[in-house]
Write an enzyme that holds these catalytic residues in place. Structure first.
Site, PDB file in Angstrom:
ATOM      1  N   ARG A 100       0.418  -0.828   0.017  1.00  8.77           N
ATOM      2  CA  ARG A 100      -0.164   0.268   0.027  1.00  8.77           C
ATOM      3  C   ARG A 100       1.135   1.457  -0.145  1.00  8.77           C
ATOM      4  NH1 ARG A 100      -2.002   3.346   4.847  1.00  8.77           N
ATOM      5  NH2 ARG A 100      -3.783   4.353   3.501  1.00  8.77           N
TER       6      ARG A 100
ATOM      7  N   GLU B  13      -7.791   8.707   6.369  1.00 14.12           N
ATOM      8  CA  GLU B  13      -8.554   8.876   6.876  1.00 14.12           C
ATOM      9  C   GLU B  13      -8.583  10.886   7.345  1.00 14.12           C
ATOM     10  OE1 GLU B  13      -5.094   7.713   9.751  1.00 14.12           O
ATOM     11  OE2 GLU B  13      -4.272   8.945   9.511  1.00 14.12           O
TER      12      GLU B  13
ATOM     13  N   HIS C 170      -2.377  10.976   0.477  1.00 11.40           N
ATOM     14  CA  HIS C 170      -2.125  10.830   1.873  1.00 11.40           C
ATOM     15  C   HIS C 170      -1.577  12.214   2.700  1.00 11.40           C
ATOM     16  CE1 HIS C 170      -1.239   7.200   4.825  1.00 11.40           C
ATOM     17  NE2 HIS C 170      -0.315   8.201   5.134  1.00 11.40           N
TER      18      HIS C 170
ATOM     19  N   ASN D 184      -7.493   2.589   9.815  1.00 10.48           N
ATOM     20  CA  ASN D 184      -5.728   3.031  10.369  1.00 10.48           C
ATOM     21  C   ASN D 184      -6.339   2.290  12.085  1.00 10.48           C
ATOM     22  OD1 ASN D 184      -5.657   3.110   8.016  1.00 10.48           O
ATOM     23  ND2 ASN D 184      -5.357   5.378   8.232  1.00 10.48           N
TER      24      ASN D 184
ATOM     25  N   TYR E  20      -4.302   1.879  15.744  1.00  8.43           N
ATOM     26  CA  TYR E  20      -3.826   1.322  16.757  1.00  8.43           C
ATOM     27  C   TYR E  20      -4.016   1.038  17.789  1.00  8.43           C
ATOM     28  CZ  TYR E  20      -1.272   3.451  12.564  1.00  8.43           C
ATOM     29  OH  TYR E  20      -0.241   3.407  11.193  1.00  8.43           O
TER      30      TYR E  20
ATOM     31  N   GLU F 213      -3.922  -0.286   8.087  1.00 15.98           N
ATOM     32  CA  GLU F 213      -2.913   0.512   8.791  1.00 15.98           C
ATOM     33  C   GLU F 213      -3.087   0.105  10.443  1.00 15.98           C
ATOM     34  OE1 GLU F 213      -1.663   4.594   8.910  1.00 15.98           O
ATOM     35  OE2 GLU F 213      -1.813   4.744   7.182  1.00 15.98           O
TER      36      GLU F 213
END
Ligand SMILES: *[C@@H]1O[C@H](CO)[C@@H](O)[C@H](O)[C@H]1NC(C)=O
Ligand SMILES: *[C@@H]1O[C@H](CO)[C@@H](O)[C@H](O)[C@H]1NC(C)=O
Ligand SMILES: *[C@@H]1O[C@H](CO)[C@@H](O)[C@H](O)[C@H]1NC(C)=O
Length: 510
Positions: free
Chosen positions: A100, A190, A144, A332, A334, A403
Site C-alpha cells: 500500500r 483518514e 495521503h 487505520n 492503533y 494500517e
C-alpha cells in the site's frame, strides 16, 4: 545476568517454544485471497521533493515553517524516490502479498491541474511494473496528506468545493495511466482524524486552528467550523471520483474504489448511563461522521443536533451521490481509549467539545484534554471490536485493515515488542473474521521507518530499520520483518528470536 533478567529469559524461552499454542493461528487460517501487506506514503517515504519537476505540497510548506516537534522535514525522508527498486525487492523477499502506497499529486501534476509531469508518471509506472513483476497486489491511495500547495494557495484546498473538480481530474489521470495494472484504489487517507488535526489542532498541514484549540500556533483558521467543512468536501470529492471510476473505468479495469477511516475503540470509563451514552456519541462522531453519509446518505442525527449550523448539509442530489459510493472501507487502527462524559461548559466549541467527552488512555489515567493521549497501551481486542462494530452498524461492508503497527522511539533491530503487537492484532483480525466480519486484508504500518505524522523521525514503525543519520539511508530488517516473513512464506505460527531454526535471512540495503 541478574535474577530478574534470568527469570524473564526462562519465561521468554518457554514462551517462544509454546508460541504456536499461544498465538494459535497460521497463514492458512486466513483465506487464500486475504492479503497481508505493509504500507508507506509518498511524502513520508519518497524525499526528492524538488526533483524532476515535483512542486511543493502543503506538507513541504508545513515542515519548512518548522511546525514539526523535531523541526524535521520530508526533504529526503527514506529516499524512496531513489531507492524504490531495492525496496520493492525487499518487499518481495519478505514475502509480502500486497503493498500500500500513495501517489504524490504534486509530483504527477505539478500545477495541481493540467499537464502531467512525464518524470512523475515514469516513477509511478516503474513502481507499478516492478510490483507486477514480483506478483505483489497493488493498493494505491490518491491523497495521503499531500495536497499541491498551489491549490491550497489558490482556493484553500479542502475547504473549497473547487477541490472536487481538481481531485476528480487528478484521479482520472491515475485511473487512465495506472488502472490497467492497479485494481485497489483508496481516495483519501483518514480524513476524519486528518481534518481534526489539520483544521482543529493545527498539527497537520495546512496547520489551521483558532483559539483556544490550537496545539501548534496557527496564523489562521476556525477550529469550530473548518474540520466539518473539510470532511464534507472530502466526502463530495470522494463520491465524485467513485462516480467517475464506475462510469468510465470499472467495466474495463474491474477494480474497486474505497476510502480510509481512522479508528480507535472506545470503552466506557464507567457503566454510568452518561458514560455509556458518551461512548456511543464518540463512535457516532468518529465513525458515523464519514460512514453514515457513505452508507445511509446523511450525517448522524446526534451530530446534526449538537453541531447545528456548523455542520454543512447535503442536498438531495449530493446525498444520493454519496450513498453507496464505496466498494470497501480501509481502517487505520492503533489503540483503544476510555470515554468519560464531559458536560459542555464553554460557548466556543471544537470537535472534541462537540462530542463532550474526555478520552483517557487507561481507566485510571488523567483526562487527555484535547490532544491524543500518549503512552496508550496495546489492546488487540479493540481492533476486533472496531471491526465487529462496523459490521453491525454499517451492513457488513468489505473492510481492509490499512494500517496497524507499533510506533516506538526504540531503534532496536530486536523489536520483540513489535512482533508481539503485530501478531496479537493479526489474531484479533482473525477472531473478527470468524465472527463474520468481511475483512479482506491486513497491512502493517509501516514497511520501513519513515517521516512520521506528528512525530517526524522520533517514532519508528518499520519492519525495516532506516538509518536517517546516514545520507545513504541504509535499510536493515528488524526481527518483526523476519517474523512476518516466516509467517507468510513458511506458514509459521510462532514469534521467533534471532538464531532459531525458523529464522530467515533477509537482506540489508546500504
Ligand atoms: C468561526 O466561524 C463561526 C461561524 O461562521 C463564527 O461564528 C466564529 O466567530 C468563527 N470563529 C473564528 C475564531 O473566526
Ligand atoms: C460494565 O458492565 C459490563 C457488563 O456487565 C462489565 O463487563 C464491565 O466490567 C463493567 N465496566 C465497569 C467499568 O464497571
Ligand atoms: C499451515 O500450518 C497449519 C498448522 O500447522 C496446517 O494446518 C496447515 O495445513 C499448513 N498449511 C500449509 C499450506 O502448509
Amino acid at each position: 545476568m541478574g535474577g530478574v533478567t534470568a527469570f524473564f529469559y526462562i519465561l521468554l524461552s518457554l514462551w517462544v517454544q509454546d508460541a504456536a499454542a499461544i498465538i494459535g493461528f497460521t497463514r492458512s487460517d486466513f483465506a487464500q485471497d486475504f492479503v497481508f501487506g505493509a504500507g508507506t506514503s509518498a511524502y513520508q517515504y519518497e524525499g526528492a521533493v524538488a526533483e524532476d519537476g515535483r512542486s511543493p505540497s502543503f506538507w513541504d510548506t508545513f515542515t519548512h515553517a518548522g511546525k514539526m516537534p523535531d523541526k524535521s522535514t520530508g526533504d529526503i525522508a527514506a529516499d524512496g524516490y531513489h531507492k524504490y527498486k531495492e525496496d520493492l525487492k525487499l518487499i518481495s523477499e519478505t514475502g509480502l502479498e500486497a503493498y500500500r502506497f500513495s501517489i504524490s499529486w504534486s509530483r504527477l501534476i505539478p500545477n495541481g491541474r493540467g499537464a502531467v509531469n512525464p518524470k512523475g508518471l515514469e516513477y509511478y509506472n516503474n513502481i507499478i511494473d516492478e510490483l507486477v513483476k514480483h506478483g505483489i497486489q497493488i493498493h494505491i491511495t490518491l491523497h495521503h496528506v499531500d495536497l499541491p500547495q498551489i491549490l491550497e494557495d489558490e482556493y484553500g484546498g479542502w475547504l473549497s468545493s473547487r477541490i472536487i473538480e481538481d481531485f476528480t481530474a487528478y484521479a482520472d489521470v491515475c485511473f487512465r495511466e495506472f488502472g490497467d495494472r492497479v485494481k485497489y484504489w483508496t481516495t483519501v487517507n483518514e480524513p476524519n482524524i486528518g481534518a481534526i488535526a489539520a483544521y482543529g489542532s493545527g498539527q497537520l498541514p495546512p496547520g489551521r486552528c483558532s483559539d483556544p484549540f490550537g496545539i501548534t500556533k496557527c496564523t489562521a483558521g476556525n477550529s469550530s467550523t473548518e474540520p466539518y467543512i473539510a470532511v464534507h468536501t472530502t466526502l463530495l470529492a470522494h463520491a465524485s471520483v467513485v462516480k467517475l471510476y464506475r462510469e468510465k473505468y470499472k467495466a474495463e479495469q474491474k477494480g474497486v474504489v474505497g476510502i480510509n477511516i481512522y479508528s480507535f475503540w472506545s470503552y466506557p470509563l464507567t457503566n454510568s448511563s452518561v458514560d455509556l451514552k458518551a461512548t456511543q456519541r464518540a463512535k457516532d462522531f468518529i465513525f458515523g461522521w464519514m460512514l453514515e453519509p457513505l452508507v445511509f446518505g446523511d450525517y448522524p442525527e446526534v451530530m446534526k443536533n449538537i453541531v447545528g449550523s456548523r455542520l454543512p448539509s447535503f442536498t438531495k442530489v449530493q446525498s444520493v451521490l454519496i450513498k453507496d459510493s464505496f466498494d470497501f472501507f480501509g481502517i487505520n487502527h492503533y489503540y483503544s481509549l476510555y470515554v468519560n462524559d464531559r458536560p459542555i461548559e464553554i460557548d466556543v466549541r471544537d470537535f472534541n467539545a462537540d462530542m463532550s467527552i474526555y478520552y483517557r488512555a487507561s481507566r485510571t489515567g488523567p483526562p487527555a484534554g484535547q490532544g491524543a493521549p500518549t503512552n496508550v497501551p496495546s489492546d488487540p481486542k479493540g481492533l476486533q471490536l472496531v471491526l465487529e462494530y462496523l459490521k453491525e452498524a454499517y451492513g457488513n461492508p468489505p473492510l481492509y485493515v490499512h494500517e496497524n503497527g507499533l510506533g516506538s522511539a526504540n531503534d532496536d533491530l530486536d523489536d520483540t515488542d513489535r512482533v508481539d503487537y503485530l501478531s496479537s492484532y493479526m489474531g484479533s483480525t482473525l477472531d473478527a473474521i470468524r465472527n463474520g466480519v468481511n475483512v479482506r486484508g491486513y497491512f502493517t504500518w509501516a514497511f520501513m521507518d519513515l517521516f512520521e505524522l506528528l512525530a517526524g523521525y522520533q517514532s519508528k514503525y518499520g519492519l525495516y530499520r532506516v538509518d536517517f543519520d546516514d545520507v545513504r539511508r541504509p535499510r536493515q530488517p528488524r526481527l518483526s520483518a523476519r517474523w512476518y516473513s516466516v509467517f507468510l512464506k513458511k506458514n509459521g505460527s510462532s514469534p521467533l528470536v534471532s538464531g532459531t531454526q525458523e529464522d530467515l535471512t533477509l537482506n540489508t540495503v546500504s
